[in-house]
Scaffold this active site. Sequence first.
Site, PDB file in Angstrom:
ATOM      1  N   SER A  78      60.090  12.533  10.799  1.00 17.74           N
ATOM      2  CA  SER A  78      61.253  11.666  10.988  1.00 17.74           C
ATOM      3  C   SER A  78      61.173  11.065  12.387  1.00 17.74           C
ATOM      4  O   SER A  78      60.659  11.711  13.314  1.00 17.74           O
ATOM      5  CB  SER A  78      62.547  12.479  10.860  1.00 17.74           C
ATOM      6  N   TYR A 135      67.127  19.847  13.612  1.00 10.65           N
ATOM      7  CA  TYR A 135      66.300  18.896  12.843  1.00 10.65           C
ATOM      8  C   TYR A 135      65.279  18.204  13.756  1.00 10.65           C
ATOM      9  O   TYR A 135      64.115  18.043  13.392  1.00 10.65           O
ATOM     10  CB  TYR A 135      67.234  17.882  12.180  1.00 10.65           C
ATOM     11  N   LYS A 193      61.264  18.512  13.198  1.00  8.89           N
ATOM     12  CA  LYS A 193      60.416  17.342  12.910  1.00  8.89           C
ATOM     13  C   LYS A 193      59.423  17.089  14.044  1.00  8.89           C
ATOM     14  O   LYS A 193      58.304  16.642  13.792  1.00  8.89           O
ATOM     15  CB  LYS A 193      61.286  16.109  12.644  1.00  8.89           C
TER      16      LYS A 193
END
Length: 246
Positions: free
Chosen positions: A141, A154, A158
């Site tokens: 991402s 997150y 990532k």
Amino acid sequence: MNDGQVAIVTGGSRGIGKAISLELASSGRRVAIVYKSNRDRALETLKEIESLGGEGDIFQADVTKWTDIEEVVKRVLTKWGRIDILINNAGITKDKLLFKMDEEDWDEVLDTDLKGAFICTRLIARHMIKNGEGRIVNIASVIGEIGNIGQSNYSAAKAGLIGFTKACAKELSRWNITVNAVAPGYIDTEMTSILDESIKKEYLSRIPLGRFGKAEEVAKLVLFLVSKDASYITGQVINIDGGLVM
Ligand code: NAI
């Protein structure tokens, strides 16, 4: 077409994973759709694959569990005898500001988005060796590159996935296995549909192309990366984000 290649797509029953499964099946690959819990959803995707004249099957597994993935590998090899492509797509978010984020929120996201890719790659890459080549694509991402408020877990997962991609690219190159990461920006899926309208508007204002991306657009990029045309690309992170990060 594509020599009867076999692809495993984690989280392959909906969103970006579904679009990738359909694209791979349309290009002649046999697709193993790995889904965590929603069997009906996975069956729907399989039906769509079959209605396009493609071949696939569904495999229930949690990417955070070694034994689940071992079982998938066993079943895929029994059914099709080979594995050529792995798409580490399964991922979750559990957004909270740093001071509200508890250990469980952190662990769940890191386990799914990062450790899950490690488990799948560790168990699956070895089966690519005898084919003389292999393709692994990790769905990272842009948030792993630029960070985001409320997404420390997150962002870390990532970013970790991007580092993991590069290390694996170096280790597995001797067997002609390429490992790349795709870093989407904001893509219209169920994951992003839960965002507040005001947040969506704010994100849109920062995207030069002025719209969210489509899962199918991400799938086309993945399709290129697993193709023979991408044989000299490895260890790369390719953003697909409407120009958000440049
Ligand atoms: P989604 O929520 O629609 O799909 C995620 C899939 O992963 C679901 O099918 C879910 O069941 C599966 N999954 C979750 N935990 C799992 C587990 N433990 N074991 C097996 N499967 C599991 O989300 P979306 O948007 O399709 O996301 C796909 C990937 O793309 C994710 O890795 C996400 O982080 C990434 N991504 C998405 C963006 C977006 O804007 N939608 C942007 C950047 C990256």
